[in-house]
Enzyme design. Sequence first.
Site, PDB file in Angstrom:
ATOM      1  CB  CYS A  69      -0.865  -0.039   1.258  1.00  0.00           C
ATOM      2  SG  CYS A  69      -1.824   1.455   1.551  1.00  0.00           S
ATOM      3  CB  CYS A 179      -3.166   3.926  -5.562  1.00  0.00           C
ATOM      4  SG  CYS A 179      -4.436   3.078  -4.586  1.00  0.00           S
TER       5      CYS A 179
HETATM    6  N1  DGN Z   1      -3.889   0.561  -2.005  1.00  0.00           N
HETATM    7  C1  DGN Z   1      -3.652   1.732  -1.194  1.00  0.00           C
HETATM    8  C2  DGN Z   1      -2.464   2.523  -1.745  1.00  0.00           C
HETATM    9  O1  DGN Z   1      -1.653   1.943  -2.492  1.00  0.00           O
HETATM   10  O2  DGN Z   1      -2.293   3.679  -1.415  1.00  0.00           O
HETATM   11  C3  DGN Z   1      -4.931   2.521  -1.090  1.00  0.00           C
HETATM   12  C4  DGN Z   1      -4.916   3.418   0.074  1.00  0.00           C
HETATM   13  C5  DGN Z   1      -6.270   3.716   0.617  1.00  0.00           C
HETATM   14  O3  DGN Z   1      -6.800   2.975   1.377  1.00  0.00           O
HETATM   15  N2  DGN Z   1      -6.821   4.801   0.213  1.00  0.00           N
END
Ligand code: DGN
Length: 259
Positions: A69, A179
């Site tokens: 993440c 993301c």
């Molecule tokens: N998959 C997360 C990232 O890479 O930032 C999402 C973050 C979130 O929960 N907004």
Amino acid sequence: MIAMFDSGLGGLSIWRAVQTALPAWPITYLADQAYCPYGGRSKTEIIERSLKIGHYLHSQGASLLVVACNTATTAAVAALRQQLPIPIVGVEPAIKPAAAASRTGRIAVLATAATLASERVQALLDQHAGEVEVLRRPGLGWVEQVEAGELDSTLTRRRVAEVVRPLLQENIDHIALGCTHYPFLSPLIRELTGDSIALYDPAEAIARRVDSLLQLHGSDSVGDHCYRFITTADDPQAMAAMLPLLIGHGYAVESLNLE
Ligand code: DGN
């Protein structure tokens, strides 16, 4: 065992790449869906959650932890490295290769608002963008659409078009996906960009990094390729129903209360 976590299901884009590169390794994936999305949470809260999850996964036998993440990496990778005695791999938008490959001198990075505003992304821009102009755009509502399993709905198409269509007028030739949820929307992004804009998903580079760190640390967990999936949400069936869609195979999902 390789452990990884995300606020939700987005880190499964990293899971796919790691599982493909290291098919003999057991992997435990934790989705912190009770706290998803992380994007609007404070840095302190994300650090607290990440440490709680990191300690739990270590207690389950993790040899290495992937923070799958960008938002959690930005906030908490340093704290995790301080507290856990195992290698920690973070993720970050592929600004460096995208900027290096750009011919138009203009690229875009798509990520959550929290990631885009972070010092980490600013440092990546300072170090690697050089003369290349980097447009920063949040994928508004994209995380929520992937969490809902709506990879191709009318609303998802609209949300993707709202961000990507204006970029078509900007003479960019690369998009860095910052993301881990966003690669699941790559088919919709590509429909709009065609071949004129290349998409950079860092998942394969992360898998190579995991591979080299495991070799370096000589861990011996190879041989038992079982996959565990855990959610902090009350309803593990909801995540189980999403796995075939996101990683092409169904698995049982456990529910964990990590308060
Ligand atoms: N998959 C997360 C990232 O890479 O930032 C999402 C973050 C979130 O929960 N907004």
